[in-house]
Write an enzyme that holds these catalytic residues in place. Structure first.
Site: not given
Ligand code: 4NP
Length: 156
Positions: A8, A11, A13-15, A122
């Site tokens: 993602c 790294n 939340c989703r992955s 997201d």
């Molecule tokens: P992820 O979510 O890609 O599913 O881990 C996010 C985590 C952090 C951020 C954006 C999306 N960020 O902007 O810090």
């Protein structure tokens, strides 16, 4: 042993949730000897960080334990892993830029969702409902992958 990488943006939340759901499912199904799984992000914002506390809480609510430290996607990953499942189109395009001759390994995670859809959204700026939606999408998509490891979408 088949090596799977979930990708993602951050790294956190989703992955890491996808990795944890995958590890949980292969353990329950007695398939742990057949697969190796990791996760990472295309961005460098959260290297070394634990998953987002909302992801940890939501996973726990759904009976899944997450144990992960954030890391960034790198070119070596495309040599090491057999299949690379990316959460959305933006990260898919960024992953392809690093993939070199291994572009065919890169697929959209949601291409396996039996309910359709293209992206795992997201949840970072969302609420608990958004985190549960991500959990449900990943649970369905990973279950479908383990049953029938061929994408159901023309967008891979
Ligand atoms: P992820 O979510 O890609 O599913 O881990 C996010 C985590 C952090 C951020 C954006 C999306 N960020 O902007 O810090």
């Amino acid at each position: 042993m088949k090596k799977i990488l979930f990708v993602c943006l951050g790294n956190i939340c989703r992955s890491p949730l996808a990795e944890a759901i995958f590890l949980h499912k292969i353990k329950v199904k007695g398939l742990s000897h057949l697969y190796y799984a990791e996760s990472c992000g295309t961005a460098n914002y959260h290297i070394g960080d634990r998953p987002d506390h909302r992801t940890i809480r939501n996973a726990g609510k759904n009976g899944v334990v997450i144990d992960h430290f954030g890391r960034q996607l790198c070119t070596e990953d495309f040599e090491k892993f057999d299949e690379i499942f990316v959460m959305d189109k933006s990260n898919f395009n960024n992953a392809l830029k690093l993939a070199g001759v291994h572009k065919a390994k890169v697929k959209l995670m949601r291409a396996f969702d039996p309910n359709g859809g293209e992206e795992v959204p997201d949840p970072y700026y969302g609420g608990e409902g958004d985190f549960q939606n991500v959990f449900d999408i990943l649970e369905r998509s990973i279950e479908a992958y383990l049953q029938y490891p061929t994408p159901n979408s023309s967008i891979q």
